[in-house]
Design a protein around this motif. Structure first.
Motif, PDB file in Angstrom:
ATOM      1  N   UNK A  17      -5.875  14.569 -13.309  1.00 21.07           N
ATOM      2  CA  UNK A  17      -4.422  13.188 -13.275  1.00 21.07           C
ATOM      3  C   UNK A  17      -4.209  12.285 -13.194  1.00 21.07           C
ATOM      4  N   UNK A  18      -4.498  12.822 -11.575  1.00 20.96           N
ATOM      5  CA  UNK A  18      -3.597  11.816 -10.536  1.00 20.96           C
ATOM      6  C   UNK A  18      -4.989  12.007  -9.325  1.00 20.96           C
ATOM      7  N   UNK A  19      -4.719  10.777  -8.950  1.00 17.53           N
ATOM      8  CA  UNK A  19      -5.206  10.359  -7.596  1.00 17.53           C
ATOM      9  C   UNK A  19      -4.202   9.360  -6.516  1.00 17.53           C
ATOM     10  N   UNK A  20      -3.895  10.023  -5.572  1.00 13.62           N
ATOM     11  CA  UNK A  20      -3.673   9.966  -3.861  1.00 13.62           C
ATOM     12  C   UNK A  20      -4.258   9.582  -3.141  1.00 13.62           C
ATOM     13  N   UNK A  21      -3.910   8.256  -2.603  1.00 12.82           N
ATOM     14  CA  UNK A  21      -4.829   7.814  -1.255  1.00 12.82           C
ATOM     15  C   UNK A  21      -3.661   7.721   0.116  1.00 12.82           C
ATOM     16  N   UNK A  70       9.334  18.693  -1.801  1.00 13.59           N
ATOM     17  CA  UNK A  70       9.678  17.710  -1.558  1.00 13.59           C
ATOM     18  C   UNK A  70       8.588  16.433  -0.810  1.00 13.59           C
ATOM     19  N   UNK A  71       7.604  16.879  -1.074  1.00 11.28           N
ATOM     20  CA  UNK A  71       6.608  15.355  -0.473  1.00 11.28           C
ATOM     21  C   UNK A  71       5.881  14.757  -1.103  1.00 11.28           C
ATOM     22  N   UNK A  72       7.233  14.601  -2.397  1.00 13.77           N
ATOM     23  CA  UNK A  72       6.661  13.385  -2.897  1.00 13.77           C
ATOM     24  C   UNK A  72       7.994  11.791  -2.429  1.00 13.77           C
ATOM     25  N   UNK A  73       8.282  12.690  -1.684  1.00 12.26           N
ATOM     26  CA  UNK A  73       9.327  11.610  -0.974  1.00 12.26           C
ATOM     27  C   UNK A  73       8.566  10.544   0.170  1.00 12.26           C
ATOM     28  N   UNK A 117      -9.485  15.410  -1.837  1.00 10.81           N
ATOM     29  CA  UNK A 117      -8.136  16.604  -2.445  1.00 10.81           C
ATOM     30  C   UNK A 117      -7.005  17.064  -2.346  1.00 10.81           C
ATOM     31  N   UNK A 118      -6.225  16.692  -2.374  1.00 10.78           N
ATOM     32  CA  UNK A 118      -4.825  16.853  -1.615  1.00 10.78           C
ATOM     33  C   UNK A 118      -3.650  17.678  -2.555  1.00 10.78           C
ATOM     34  N   UNK A 178      -0.437   5.847  -3.352  1.00 12.15           N
ATOM     35  CA  UNK A 178      -0.359   5.391  -1.625  1.00 12.15           C
ATOM     36  C   UNK A 178       0.671   6.541  -1.619  1.00 12.15           C
ATOM     37  N   UNK A 179       0.531   7.209  -1.143  1.00 16.54           N
ATOM     38  CA  UNK A 179       1.491   8.369   0.056  1.00 16.54           C
ATOM     39  C   UNK A 179       1.428   8.149   1.455  1.00 16.54           C
ATOM     40  N   UNK A 180       1.959   8.252   2.281  1.00 13.80           N
ATOM     41  CA  UNK A 180       2.226   7.959   3.482  1.00 13.80           C
ATOM     42  C   UNK A 180       1.324   9.799   4.308  1.00 13.80           C
ATOM     43  N   UNK A 181       1.821  10.633   3.640  1.00 15.20           N
ATOM     44  CA  UNK A 181       1.275  11.606   3.734  1.00 15.20           C
ATOM     45  C   UNK A 181      -0.136  13.150   3.134  1.00 15.20           C
TER      46      UNK A 181
END
Length: 181
Positions: free
Chosen positions: A95-99, A27-30, A62-63, A54-57
């Protein structure tokens, strides 16, 4: 197909039943604040599995939001990936890079693949999710030019080589103007 990253040398792989029904088990996509989708088209072929955001958590590095990009079955297919050897020396293609959230600006180096000489179109979608005060730019490192993705969400170029280097900049106007000088 599927890609299983067995960095922990598991001897068994259990696939949760929920995922077979198309229901996410994480559920971390929230916590995602915004996401940009990068689509690459060349010679009538389209690849659209590359994302940044960008994601809060999210963490620096790499996460749980950062997924590897499986190798293409043919070398002449168009595509895009984040080359992150600092995350994994043996296979640093993602394929993805969220910060995590940031103050003034973030830069996402991006590699776009296509056979040299072919016309390529990069389309970036999702700008509406980014705060209006933030600018979004695509920088073509090969052709030494840039464009405001809020004004136009697609960019055409001729591939100089099979791997072409770009950057996506997201940030406040002053920080981006200084970076583009």
């Amino acid at each position: 197909g599927y890609y299983f990253d067995n960095v922990t040398n598991l001897t068994k792989l259990k696939i949760p039943y929920k995922s077979a029904l198309g229901k996410p088990t994480v559920t971390s996509a929230m916590a995602k604040l915004w996401q940009l989708d990068v689509c690459v088209e060349s010679a009538g072929l389209i690849e659209s599995s590359t994302q940044l955001g960008v994601a809060e958590d999210a963490r620096v590095g790499w996460d749980q939001y950062d997924y590897r990009k499986p190798r293409a079955i043919a070398a002449d297919l168009p595509g895009a990936y984040f080359n992150r050897p600092q995350w994994d020396e043996s296979y640093g293609v993602f394929a993805t890079d969220f910060r995590p959230p940031f103050k003034s600006m973030e830069i996402w180096p991006l590699t776009v693949t296509a056979p040299a000489g072919q016309k390529v179109v990069i389309t970036v979608e999702g700008m509406a999710g980014i705060q209006a005060a933030m600018d979004v730019y695509l920088v073509d490192k090969e052709h030494l030019c840039y464009m405001d993705l809020r004004q136009q969400d697609s960019y055409s170029f001729s591939a100089v080589r099979p791997e072409n280097e770009f950057e996506i900049l997201v940030g406040d106007k002053a920080a981006i103007e200084q970076e583009l000088q």
